[in-house]
Motif scaffolding. Structure first.
Motif, mmCIF file in Angstrom:
data_model
loop_
_atom_site.group_PDB
_atom_site.id
_atom_site.type_symbol
_atom_site.label_atom_id
_atom_site.label_comp_id
_atom_site.label_asym_id
_atom_site.label_seq_id
_atom_site.Cartn_x
_atom_site.Cartn_y
_atom_site.Cartn_z
ATOM 1 N N GLY A 1 7.247 -4.377 -3.569
ATOM 2 C CA GLY A 1 5.709 -4.442 -3.458
ATOM 3 C C GLY A 1 5.150 -2.945 -3.698
ATOM 4 N N PHE A 2 5.964 -2.121 -3.872
ATOM 5 C CA PHE A 2 5.436 -0.545 -3.736
ATOM 6 C C PHE A 2 5.025 -0.486 -5.273
ATOM 7 C CE2 PHE A 2 8.708 1.525 -0.987
ATOM 8 C CZ PHE A 2 8.688 0.842 -0.036
ATOM 9 N N THR A 3 4.010 0.598 -5.623
ATOM 10 C CA THR A 3 3.278 0.698 -6.702
ATOM 11 C C THR A 3 4.151 2.063 -7.234
ATOM 12 O OG1 THR A 3 1.338 -0.353 -6.473
ATOM 13 C CG2 THR A 3 1.258 1.405 -8.211
ATOM 14 N N VAL A 4 4.746 1.936 -8.353
ATOM 15 C CA VAL A 4 5.548 2.970 -8.767
ATOM 16 C C VAL A 4 4.686 3.664 -10.228
ATOM 17 C CG1 VAL A 4 7.517 3.887 -9.945
ATOM 18 C CG2 VAL A 4 7.694 2.401 -8.053
ATOM 19 N N VAL A 5 4.411 4.920 -10.027
ATOM 20 C CA VAL A 5 3.618 5.592 -11.310
ATOM 21 C C VAL A 5 4.629 6.682 -11.777
ATOM 22 C CG1 VAL A 5 1.751 6.845 -11.924
ATOM 23 C CG2 VAL A 5 1.503 5.324 -10.033
ATOM 24 N N PRO A 6 5.558 6.477 -12.723
ATOM 25 C CA PRO A 6 6.524 7.450 -13.359
ATOM 26 C C PRO A 6 5.494 8.718 -13.836
ATOM 27 C CG PRO A 6 6.956 5.227 -14.019
ATOM 28 C CD PRO A 6 5.491 5.249 -13.660
ATOM 29 N N ALA A 7 6.542 9.711 -13.979
ATOM 30 C CA ALA A 7 5.787 11.062 -14.323
ATOM 31 C C ALA A 7 5.029 10.758 -15.776
ATOM 32 C CB ALA A 7 6.616 12.223 -14.357
ATOM 33 N N GLU A 8 5.777 9.805 -16.660
ATOM 34 C CA GLU A 8 5.365 9.969 -17.894
ATOM 35 C C GLU A 8 4.007 9.278 -17.982
ATOM 36 O OE1 GLU A 8 9.652 10.141 -18.088
ATOM 37 O OE2 GLU A 8 8.354 9.024 -16.818
ATOM 38 N N LEU B 1 0.879 -1.243 -0.137
ATOM 39 C CA LEU B 1 0.095 -0.046 -0.155
ATOM 40 C C LEU B 1 0.806 1.312 -0.060
ATOM 41 C CD1 LEU B 1 -2.906 -1.147 2.461
ATOM 42 C CD2 LEU B 1 -2.916 -0.921 0.148
ATOM 43 N N VAL B 2 2.058 1.134 -0.510
ATOM 44 C CA VAL B 2 2.804 2.316 -0.785
ATOM 45 C C VAL B 2 2.832 2.819 -2.400
ATOM 46 C CG1 VAL B 2 5.258 3.300 -0.865
ATOM 47 C CG2 VAL B 2 4.310 1.786 1.020
ATOM 48 N N PHE B 3 2.490 4.087 -2.722
ATOM 49 C CA PHE B 3 2.246 4.563 -3.727
ATOM 50 C C PHE B 3 3.304 5.607 -4.039
ATOM 51 C CE2 PHE B 3 -1.499 2.430 -2.426
ATOM 52 C CZ PHE B 3 -1.855 1.747 -3.391
ATOM 53 N N GLN B 4 4.119 5.579 -5.186
ATOM 54 C CA GLN B 4 5.033 6.611 -5.241
ATOM 55 C C GLN B 4 4.782 7.072 -6.831
ATOM 56 O OE1 GLN B 4 9.082 4.092 -4.740
ATOM 57 N NE2 GLN B 4 9.284 5.867 -3.045
ATOM 58 N N ILE B 5 4.091 8.520 -6.824
ATOM 59 C CA ILE B 5 3.586 9.191 -8.026
ATOM 60 C C ILE B 5 4.650 10.310 -8.484
ATOM 61 C CG2 ILE B 5 1.853 10.113 -8.951
ATOM 62 C CD1 ILE B 5 0.123 9.030 -6.633
ATOM 63 N N GLY B 6 4.789 10.275 -9.737
ATOM 64 C CA GLY B 6 5.613 11.290 -10.218
ATOM 65 C C GLY B 6 7.176 11.216 -10.527
ATOM 66 N N LEU B 7 7.558 9.941 -10.301
ATOM 67 C CA LEU B 7 9.030 9.932 -10.424
ATOM 68 C C LEU B 7 9.465 9.953 -11.722
ATOM 69 C CD1 LEU B 7 9.625 6.407 -8.129
ATOM 70 C CD2 LEU B 7 9.132 8.916 -7.274
ATOM 71 N N ASP C 1 6.572 20.043 -11.834
ATOM 72 C CA ASP C 1 7.601 20.846 -12.821
ATOM 73 C C ASP C 1 7.946 22.062 -12.451
ATOM 74 O OD1 ASP C 1 8.259 20.050 -15.911
ATOM 75 O OD2 ASP C 1 7.978 22.297 -15.693
ATOM 76 N N PRO C 2 9.418 22.467 -12.716
ATOM 77 C CA PRO C 2 9.948 23.459 -12.335
ATOM 78 C C PRO C 2 9.260 24.914 -12.887
ATOM 79 C CG PRO C 2 11.588 21.938 -12.967
ATOM 80 C CD PRO C 2 10.426 21.320 -13.315
ATOM 81 N N ALA C 3 8.327 24.506 -13.722
ATOM 82 C CA ALA C 3 7.612 25.553 -14.250
ATOM 83 C C ALA C 3 6.670 26.098 -13.195
ATOM 84 C CB ALA C 3 6.863 25.312 -15.672
ATOM 85 N N TYR C 4 6.373 25.361 -12.405
ATOM 86 C CA TYR C 4 5.170 25.478 -11.339
ATOM 87 C C TYR C 4 5.795 25.859 -10.009
ATOM 88 C CZ TYR C 4 2.099 23.576 -14.867
ATOM 89 O OH TYR C 4 1.392 23.488 -15.972
ATOM 90 N N ALA C 5 7.141 25.115 -9.790
ATOM 91 C CA ALA C 5 7.676 25.091 -8.516
ATOM 92 C C ALA C 5 9.129 25.296 -8.721
ATOM 93 C CB ALA C 5 7.338 23.911 -7.577
ATOM 94 N N PRO C 6 9.792 26.340 -9.171
ATOM 95 C CA PRO C 6 11.061 26.358 -9.454
ATOM 96 C C PRO C 6 11.937 26.408 -7.944
ATOM 97 C CG PRO C 6 10.163 28.693 -9.586
ATOM 98 C CD PRO C 6 8.934 27.562 -9.418
ATOM 99 N N GLY C 7 11.365 26.844 -6.871
ATOM 100 C CA GLY C 7 12.277 26.869 -5.737
ATOM 101 C C GLY C 7 12.311 25.843 -4.844
ATOM 102 N N THR C 8 13.116 24.823 -5.355
ATOM 103 C CA THR C 8 13.465 23.552 -4.734
ATOM 104 C C THR C 8 14.815 23.251 -5.052
ATOM 105 O OG1 THR C 8 12.692 21.475 -4.525
ATOM 106 C CG2 THR C 8 12.614 22.248 -6.708
ATOM 107 N N GLY C 9 15.418 22.115 -4.172
ATOM 108 C CA GLY C 9 16.710 21.887 -4.516
ATOM 109 C C GLY C 9 17.163 20.902 -5.507
ATOM 110 N N PRO D 1 15.385 20.087 -8.763
ATOM 111 C CA PRO D 1 14.270 20.147 -9.849
ATOM 112 C C PRO D 1 14.618 19.140 -10.830
ATOM 113 C CG PRO D 1 15.786 22.068 -9.983
ATOM 114 C CD PRO D 1 15.991 21.368 -8.806
ATOM 115 N N GLU D 2 13.469 18.500 -11.608
ATOM 116 C CA GLU D 2 13.348 17.910 -12.703
ATOM 117 C C GLU D 2 12.384 18.199 -13.708
ATOM 118 O OE1 GLU D 2 15.650 15.333 -12.710
ATOM 119 O OE2 GLU D 2 16.230 14.735 -10.925
ATOM 120 N N ILE D 3 12.733 18.106 -14.889
ATOM 121 C CA ILE D 3 11.732 18.557 -15.960
ATOM 122 C C ILE D 3 10.942 17.581 -16.142
ATOM 123 C CG2 ILE D 3 13.390 20.361 -16.848
ATOM 124 C CD1 ILE D 3 13.498 18.155 -19.592
#
Length: 316
Positions: A205-212, A182-188, A245-253, A255-257
């Motif tokens: 057993g984690f569920t990985v949902v890539p950004a693509e 019941l671990v879901f990782q979204i946006g990787l 996306d950095p277009a919405y949140a540039p202020g982070t350590g 960033p990934e497009i």
């Protein structure tokens, strides 16, 4: 006599540029006693591996929260009409000792949970999720996890260190804090060193949902399916602002497009309504790289959306 709930200070009572420096200008409190939920800051950035500055995150998120009004026009949620909220200020971390901070943070969150209060935590770098999850597991047993992020944060070590912002979910897994199915990782997304960077999660057993898999579509169906799978299990929500996306949140350590949009972030959080959420965090806002305040404004609004989906929130 009807119970009186704390309310944010309104913009017609005090100009937005004045008043207390608390989250949404809510009353401050020195303990969680008598509260149903709270905002609490953890001004930590010594776990970061690239750009620093998240130690200033809680203060800036609070600053940019002044425009948020207490009623959610879209969902009709009125969290401050049914839950007793306050801002507990910041956990007094050790500026120089990251392993010691694990104990400090775990103890602070455990104290909040002991009062049956749900913490919404303002980070700080993502290291903080590890001790928070330790406290959650001590209180509730292993929890379901919705983790929204550009990175899996399951490294074994970083520069030889077991504790850092890229290791929290590996440590939490090893400590038995999580229900792996019941671990879901979204946006990787982004680049890596090996396939193991994401496949380690899948192998546990984690569920990985890539950004693509999230591009060009609503994420409401995705979170609806996750909600159905989690059911009545205790659930923790961890939101790294670099999931956007950095277009919405540039202020982070780090960033990934190719990231999520702010609208998709709102969909994911609103889709958590009905889950038994026992806590949440929003991490990795770095004000020195957020020159317009956009990232902190987004973070503050997402924290309000988290407050709107807590158990017991009234809808008007």
């Amino acid at each position: 006599m009807a119970e009186q709930y704390n309310q944010p200070l309104g913009g017609n009572e005090m100009p937005r540029f004045g008043g207390p420096g608390t989250m949404m200008r809510l009353p401050a409190a020195s303990s969680a006693k008598g509260l149903d939920a709270c905002f609490v800051g953890i001004p930590l950035d010594i776990g970061t591996s690239n750009r620093s500055g998240t130690r200033y995150g809680p203060r800036q998120i609070r600053q940019e929260s002044v425009m948020i009004r207490p009623y959610n026009m879209a969902t009709r949620a009125a969290p401050f009409d049914s839950l007793q909220f306050a801002d507990l200020g910041d956990v007094p971390i050790n500026t120089f000792n990251l392993p010691e901070n694990v104990g400090i943070i775990r103890g602070a969150i455990a104290g909040i949970l002991a009062e049956d209060c749900i913490p919404l935590t303002l980070g700080g770098d993502h290291t903080i999720s590890y001790p928070i999850l330790q406290a959650m597991a001590e209180r509730h047993g292993p929890v379901a996890l919705i983790h929204i992020d550009a990175h899996a944060d399951i490294n074994d070590t970083m520069f030889g260190e077991k504790i850092a912002h890229g290791t929290p979910f590996r440590r939490a897994y090893e400590d038995g804090c999580l229900k792996p199915d019941l671990v879901f990782q979204i946006g990787l997304r982004g680049t890596g060193y090996t396939a193991e960077d994401f496949d380690w999660s899948r192998a546990r057993g984690f569920t990985v949902v890539p950004a693509e898999e999230c591009w060009h579509k609503s994420l409401a169906p995705l979170i609806a399916g996750i909600r159905e799978r989690i059911g009545g299990h205790k659930t923790y929500l961890s939101f790294d602002i670099d999931s956007l996306d950095p277009a919405y949140a540039p202020g982070t350590g780090t960033p990934e497009i190719g990231g999520l949009t702010s609208m998709q972030a709102i969909e994911l959080i609103r889709g958590c309504r009905g889950l038994d959420i026992v806590g949440a965090d929003l991490v990795e806002v770095s004000p020195p790289f957020d020159t317009t305040g956009t990232t902190a404004i987004t973070a503050a609004n997402l924290l309000f959306e988290m407050a709107c989906v807590l158990p017991g929130v009234a809808y008007r």
